[in-house]
Design an enzyme around this catalytic site. Structure first.
Site, PDB file in Angstrom:
ATOM      1  N   GLY A 479       0.729  -1.033  -0.129  1.00 41.31           N
ATOM      2  CA  GLY A 479       0.091  -0.171   0.041  1.00 41.31           C
ATOM      3  C   GLY A 479       0.728   1.386   0.124  1.00 41.31           C
ATOM      4  O   GLY A 479       0.288   2.501  -0.202  1.00 41.31           O
ATOM      5  N   ALA A 525      15.596  -1.288  -1.832  1.00 38.55           N
ATOM      6  CA  ALA A 525      15.239  -1.901  -3.199  1.00 38.55           C
ATOM      7  C   ALA A 525      15.549  -0.732  -4.299  1.00 38.55           C
ATOM      8  O   ALA A 525      15.927  -0.976  -5.336  1.00 38.55           O
ATOM      9  CB  ALA A 525      13.813  -2.492  -2.938  1.00 38.55           C
ATOM     10  N   ARG A 641      15.038  12.340   0.355  1.00 39.65           N
ATOM     11  CA  ARG A 641      14.323  12.618  -1.136  1.00 39.65           C
ATOM     12  C   ARG A 641      13.053  11.938  -1.117  1.00 39.65           C
ATOM     13  O   ARG A 641      12.990  10.715  -0.550  1.00 39.65           O
ATOM     14  CB  ARG A 641      15.551  12.178  -2.140  1.00 39.65           C
ATOM     15  N   ASN A 644       7.727  10.275  -4.630  1.00 37.73           N
ATOM     16  CA  ASN A 644       6.298  10.662  -5.399  1.00 37.73           C
ATOM     17  C   ASN A 644       5.823  11.225  -4.017  1.00 37.73           C
ATOM     18  O   ASN A 644       5.229  10.491  -3.188  1.00 37.73           O
ATOM     19  CB  ASN A 644       5.946   9.264  -5.839  1.00 37.73           C
ATOM     20  N   GLY A 715      12.953   7.310   4.342  1.00 38.89           N
ATOM     21  CA  GLY A 715      11.815   6.315   4.483  1.00 38.89           C
ATOM     22  C   GLY A 715      10.655   7.120   5.236  1.00 38.89           C
ATOM     23  O   GLY A 715      11.063   7.825   6.158  1.00 38.89           O
ATOM     24  N   VAL A 716       9.301   6.832   4.798  1.00 40.22           N
ATOM     25  CA  VAL A 716       8.398   7.480   5.277  1.00 40.22           C
ATOM     26  C   VAL A 716       7.238   6.767   5.942  1.00 40.22           C
ATOM     27  O   VAL A 716       6.081   7.162   6.196  1.00 40.22           O
ATOM     28  CB  VAL A 716       7.855   8.392   3.947  1.00 40.22           C
ATOM     29  N   GLY A 717       7.345   5.439   6.072  1.00 33.51           N
ATOM     30  CA  GLY A 717       6.469   4.429   6.309  1.00 33.51           C
ATOM     31  C   GLY A 717       5.755   4.693   7.737  1.00 33.51           C
ATOM     32  O   GLY A 717       4.669   4.273   8.030  1.00 33.51           O
ATOM     33  N   GLU A 718       6.605   4.845   8.570  1.00 33.42           N
ATOM     34  CA  GLU A 718       6.331   4.954  10.180  1.00 33.42           C
ATOM     35  C   GLU A 718       6.146   6.116  10.850  1.00 33.42           C
ATOM     36  O   GLU A 718       5.854   6.056  11.758  1.00 33.42           O
ATOM     37  CB  GLU A 718       7.408   3.671  10.667  1.00 33.42           C
TER      38      GLU A 718
END
Lengths: 752, 327, 157
Positions: A479, A525, A641, A644, A715-718
């Site tokens: 997601g 990745a 960075r 999107n 990283g932005v997920g958490e």
């Protein structure tokens, strides 16, 4: 101090692109809005049977009897798998070869060690028959008393917490710091057990063909899942093909393959036919991990100017009786606030629950709500504005290690979010603001930090003679937008328009993309993709610059630039050639390159690498009812960075809503007598509904970080959860004057 | 879910006859029955689907009151213009219940048959003792997790909370339920658990709810339903109040008052003591707050649900005062 | 138990099935008809992932017996787009990034189409209330509200 690291040196042959940074809509979006996206449980191979788990209703003891005959007598039931007939495994599911191999309940015996543990699997021609067959097993138990609370078992200091951090860490002398302080606070906060509750229940469709195994199942780590199954069944990893194109949410609960998923494979083995096994919602409260409860005590000392002299953050947590995962809650105090003395410590008990596991921001989320509450209490004790207090204690270097930050735009986060929120007009004292309807209004702030982690990943890039490109890596999209963000990185890496790139992911027969977790998937990745692109472009450039017929001949020293499907001489852009021309001349249908993504050891030693953020919350509390409504959330985040911004904003929103949920909604409630979770469903285990979610704003702060990786991705997920939960709690205090010390904050806590 | 036979009732009489048979249950919207069948609580041998019967979904509103067919859907009633204008509390109770999808399925007749959310009742595989399910087996809830349990109308046999919203509004306004020939006040339709918590409704085998009738009144016309809960929506009440008020010509003195509580009792709970205490009084905040405390007279908590005793009177007072403001 | 014949009219196509009466509409769609766009999140009417339209109204397929829907018109997420062209609500969800993992999305979209049709998309507050029956664990709610608002304006114009 100048630090020179050769992470970002321009290679001779570079790519220039414009896909990275574009707010593209999701490339998998059409499939998802039309219902055509195929999740694991949507697969239906011919001849497939349905498997349904029968699970324990006790927390501890053993299964004394199962009415297998009654289940088998139900029309459509084909087989019942119990410890007596479960196919043999090549490895003991209770073996632990390394700390991140978690013990699985695979019907190895009759012992019950937590509620909802599988005690049998019923396999039938229809889902209805399998479900009713499971009910007909009518188990009898020999039950032992359940241990369910943090005070129900003997406490000990775990060998390690989280991913192997020391349970106790010191810097400086905390007791001396506290002693010298002008002002001190001490407070204890409790957080409950929480369950991931991805909307998609864990599901598997497994089919054996001899010793070859074909699996559809959601996985945040395909190669790890493949390796685990390989070990359990004694078959080569390459004989196991796992497809996981879409996960219906993971949040950590699909990081490791779970017991029920392996039971689906065993069921297929037993009956010799493809089998689908899907967890029922209530069965997700046990075998697929959870966030452990904590009780955290923070002691802080401050000097006359509001500077911290000491932080002691102690956390008590729980693991299962049979495996080790310890929520590293106190470690949240390592990164955020400058203090000459910091101690973080953990203790734990063992309870009759499933093993807790990683759940979105493990340790950080739990620790942050306590730390941010305590910081607020400290600010109040010093008579300071909470934002001013945080700035007063701003960490210029990582407090615990003294390392410089690779980048840290937290000041910018504070200032922009505070401005957008209107923080400046906040009264210092609580319970002073009311809105036109008489609701108590409060404003709170919380700081967020999350480490910029990288794992290991590989990618394969191909350029074809028709001018198109292919990028392959077994990445997982739960997601966060992997299908889109990685395609953007791939396009730039290959110097092609995104529509010219065929991006393949979500399958274990592709190069290992590592795990989608720790907010590190895009960096890891992404770097593999980037490097695979570099490798294939370098090969292409060699073909061109070494061939006299090419306009690029001899440019090897100067280098070429790849852009829009052409190579250009770096020193003379009038000289260029298309990929197709280069490959066709060389008589090649395609060329390939490989790339890896991994953390850089040198910079890891030198720098503290973290994403940062600041979240401001407004709550309104009904003065009579104690009902809390979050009315505004403004967050600003600096996370390197942004690949999107459209997807990143969605990640921040989602994280912030998880923060609201942590502060106000989520809690698994256990019956102390039976050890059973009494709200193991989505009606009574509360996650926010649309009406709970206010106006949310996320500000993306520009941040260049040359050290985290060549792409500058953190990283932005958490990070969205972290800070938000504390901001909401602090806003509740500011509205009411009542300091929440137990989460979630409930009506009864504010009734007065 | 156990398997069962499925038939469609061809007529009202056929439905009634079927309902008299042991093991046979009537199926309307299914939002309670199918859910409970999946939990293993309802184990029908035969389901008789009544949703295709004609003429049972009418909503008629006139001077005398509203007559609503048993098969009218919650969502349709909530959005019905005359219900909204003449019985605001009914509409508000409905739209704040469950979700839009469930309101499109659930019928008003089925809604009256809604069962408790008590997790011990809903978990037969996990808790064998439940007097509501198995008379005489005991009550697992007492001594267990009780935050959502009742504080009013409980007995030693059962403390399960009645979770519905609509019926709370219905009892406030003296609605009656029609069971074919027979009709009952909704207040009398719901039974206290006493020593027979398995018997929740005064409905006999072979009877079927055919309609609900809500008499017009000034209090129903000036009414509201206030629901307090943990989430903002899609959530059962922590405490709720259906309140209607009628003032004397002076616009301040209370001539008629209706108060019923939801989320706190074993059945929809008419709070007549509050009504009597305030009738004839001038609407003043302090008077209203003091009288509202009578709403929880005799309440008994089981620890975690104590807050409901504090909360419910405040909800009642707010609802009354809010109606006063709109004078 | 013996199976009974059930005729279903789904997305304009007639289907004839032999089903046990206990089969829900959700399981009939997913397991018997291959219409797997409709999702199962809880199977107890607590999440909204299985929202479909029956006679044009949004309902939960998990609490509906397939047999009950004979003679009614069923629309699922697969029947929303016409000749490959997205329904305005689908297009708005895509444009507003109103989903992440996508699992609740078919239910959200079916719910949103009905929400607009019912006239319950008049304000952000009303949208939030009338979309509250569809849980989204990823937390896409702000974008879902934006998508419903956008689609409501398009449908009105």
């Amino acid at each position: 101090m100048t630090l020179e690291l050769s992470l970002n040196q321009q290679p001779a042959h570079t790519r220039q692109g414009s896909s990275i940074g574009q707010p593209l809509t999701r490339r998998d979006g059409f499939l998802k809005v039309t219902g055509a996206a195929r999740y694991a449980a949507d697969n239906h191979p011919s001849g497939m049977l349905y498997a349904v788990l029968a699970v324990s209703s006790i927390a501890r003891g053993r299964v004394a009897a199962l009415d297998v005959e009654a289940a088998k007598a139900h029309k459509g039931v084909v087989e019942v798998m119990t410890p007596r007939n479960r196919p043999a495994l090549a490895a003991d599911p209770d073996a632990k070869d390394h700390p991140f191999m978690f013990r699985l309940d695979l019907l190895q015996n009759e012992e019950v060690r937590y509620p909802n543990q599988t005690i049998a699997v019923v396999i039938a021609e229809t889902l209805e028959a399998a479900t009713e067959g499971a009910a007909l097993l009518s188990p009898r138990y020999e039950a032992l008393p359940a241990r369910v609370g943090l005070d129900d078992a003997e406490s000990f200091v775990p060998r390690g917490v989280g991913v192997g951090n020391p349970a106790v860490q010191h810097k400086g002398d905390v007791e001396a710091g506290l002693k010298s302080a002008k002002t001190r606070i001490e407070a204890t906060y409790e957080t409950p057990a929480q369950y991931h509750n991805a909307m998609e229940p864990h599901a598997i469709v497994a089919a054996w063909d001899g010793d070859k195994l074909s699996i559809d199942t959601p996985s945040q780590g395909l190669a790890m899942a493949q390796g685990r199954i390989s070990g359990l069944f004694g078959i080569a990893p390459q004989n196991i093909h796992i497809r996981s194109p879409f996960l219906g949410g993971g949040f950590g609960s699909k990081g490791m393959i779970s017991g029920p998923q392996v039971l689906g494979v065993l069921a297929a083995r037993l009956v010799g036919r493809p089998v689908k096994l899907v967890l029922r919602r209530e069965q997700m409260y046990g075998p697929v991990g959870h966030r452990a409860p904590t009780r955290q005590t923070l002691r802080m000392g401050m000097d006359g100017e509001g500077r911290l002299t000491a932080i002691h953050h102690h956390a008590k947590t729980a693991s299962s009786t049979f495996d080790d995962f310890f929520e590293p809650a106190a470690d949240a105090s390592h990164t955020l606030y400058a203090s000459p003395a910091i101690t973080t410590s953990h203790e734990a008990v063992r309870l009759d629950t499933g093993t807790p596991l990683f759940m979105r921001a493990p340790g950080e989320a739990t620790g942050s709500i306590a730390l941010e509450s305590a910081i607020d209490e400290a600010a109040h004790a010093c008579g300071m504005d909470p934002l001013e207090f945080r700035l007063r204690n701003y960490a210029e270097v990582e407090p615990m290690t003294g390392k410089p930050f690779s980048s840290k735009a937290l000041r910018e986060c504070y200032s922009q979010a505070a401005k957008a929120f209107g923080w400046a007009s906040r009264p210092l004292q609580p319970r002073l603001m009311r809105d036109a309807d008489g609701f108590l209004t409060g404003w709170g702030v919380g700081t967020a930090t999350f480490p910029a982690i990288m794992f290991q990943a590989e990618a394969r890039a191909v350029l074809k003679a028709d001018g198109s490109g292919l990028m392959e890596t077994g990445a997982q999209d739960m997601g966060q937008g992997a299908w889109t963000a990685f395609a953007q990185i791939a396009a730039d890496g290959l110097g092609l328009d995104i529509d010219q790139v065929d991006f393949r992911a979500g399958s274990s027969d592709l190069p290992n993309a590592g795990i989608a977790g720790g907010s590190g998937h895009t960096a890891t990745a992404g770097m593999a993709i980037h490097n695979a692109g570099a490798a294939v472009i370098a090969r292409l450039a060699d073909l061109a610059t070494g061939n006299e017929a090419s306009p690029l001949f001899g440019a090897d020293n100067e280098g070429v630039v790849a852009r829009g499907g052409r190579l250009y001489r770096r020193d003379d852009e009038n000289r260029s050639e298309s990929y197709a021309e280069i490959l066709t001349r060389a008589g090649l249908t395609e060329i390939e390159g490989h790339g890896k993504g991994a953390p850089d050891a040198a910079s890891q030693e030198t720098y503290a690498k973290h994403a940062h953020g600041a979240v401001f919350a407004e709550v309104k509390v009904d003065p009579d009812f104690g009902q809390i409504r979050v009315t505004r959330l403004v967050g600003a985040f600096a996370a390197g960075r942004v690949i999107n911004p459209r997807l990143v904003r969605s990640q921040y929103y989602g994280g912030m809503i998880w923060g609201v949920s942590f502060a106000l909604h989520e809690e698994a409630i256990t019956d102390r007598r039976s050890g059973r979770i009494q709200n193991a469903n989505l009606a009574e285990y509360h996650v926010p509904v649309n009406a709970d979610v206010p106006s949310v704003e996320a500000i993306l702060i520009h941040e260049d970080d040359p050290y985290v990786n060549a792409l500058g991705i953190k990283g932005v997920g958490e990070i969205g959860i972290i800070g938000t939960a504390g901001a909401v709690a602090n806003a509740v205090w500011h509205a009411t004057g009542v300091r929440p010390r137990r989460f979630p904050i409930r009506i009864e806590d504010l009734l007065g | 879910m156990r398997d069962f036979s499925y038939f469609r009732a061809s007529s009202l009489d056929a439905a009634r006859q079927a309902a008299a048979l042991p093991g046979t249950m009537l199926l309307a919207g299914g939002t309670t029955l199918i859910d409970l069948a999946k939990c293993g609580v309802a184990e029908p041998d035969t389901l008789v689907d009544i949703t295709h019967l004609k003429g049972l979904d009418r909503i008629d509103v006139n001077e005398r009151g509203a007559t609503i067919g048993a098969l009218a859907k919650m969502g349709h009633i909530a959005d019905h213009a005359d219900i909204k204008s003449r019985f605001p509390a009914i509409s508000e109770a409905l739209w704040q219940a469950a979700s839009a999808q469930i309101r499109n399925m659930a019928t008003i007749g089925g809604n009256l048959m809604q069962r408790t959310r008590c997790p011990y009742f809903r978990g037969p595989a996990n808790f064998s003792a439940c007097n509501k399910r198995e008379p005489g087996s005991g009550c697992s809830a007492i001594g267990g997790v009780t935050r959502g349990h009742a504080v009013l109308g409980t007995s030693e046999a059962c403390i399960a909370m009645y979770p519905g919203d609509l019926a709370t509004a219905l009892v406030a306004f003296d609605a009656t339920v029609h069971l074919g020939e027979r009709k009952l006040l909704v207040d009398d339709f719901f039974l206290l658990p006493g020593s027979t918590p398995d018997r929740e409704h005064a409905i006999e085998p072979g009877e079927m709810i055919t309609s609900i009738e809500i008499p017009s009144s000034a209090a129903a016309h000036r009414s509201t339903y206030l629901k307090i809960r943990d989430r903002q929506s899609y959530e059962f009440a922590a405490a709720s109040a259906a309140v209607g008020i009628e003032f004397e010509a002076d616009g301040r003195t209370i001539r008629d008052l209706r108060v019923a509580l939801g989320g706190v009792a074993t059945k929809p709970w008419r709070a007549r003591a509050v009504e009597e205490a305030l009738k004839g009084k001038v609407l003043e905040p302090e008077t209203v707050r003091a009288a509202s405390r009578l709403a929880v007279e005799g309440a008994v908590d089981h620890g975690a649900n104590h807050y409901k005793i504090e909360l419910a009177p405040r909800v009642v007072a707010r609802a009354i005062l809010k109606l006063g403001e709109t004078a | 138990m013996t199976k009974i014949p059930v005729h279903l009219d789904i997305n304009g196509t007639h289907h004839h099935l032999e089903l046990e009466p206990r089969v829900t509409l959700l399981d009939a769609l997913r397991d018997r008809l291959g219409l797997t766009g409709t999702k199962k999140g809880c199977d107890h009417g607590q999440c909204g992932a299985c929202t479909v339209h029956v006679d044009g109204e949004r309902v939960l397929a998990c609490l509906t017996l397939a047999a009950q829907t004979e003679g009614r018109t069923i629309t699922t997420i697969e029947g929303l787009a016409r000749e490959g062209e997205l329904h305005p609500v689908q297009a708005a969800f895509l444009e507003q990034d109103a989903f992440q993992c996508g699992y609740c999305t078919p239910g959200q979209i079916m719910s949103a189409v009905a929400c607009i049709r019912e006239g319950h998309a008049g304000s952000d507050e009303e949208i939030r209330e009338y979309m509250a029956g569809n849980l989204c664990r990823c937390g896409a709610y702000p974008h879902i509200v934006a998508a419903v608002r956008q689609a409501a304006l398009e449908v009105a114009s």
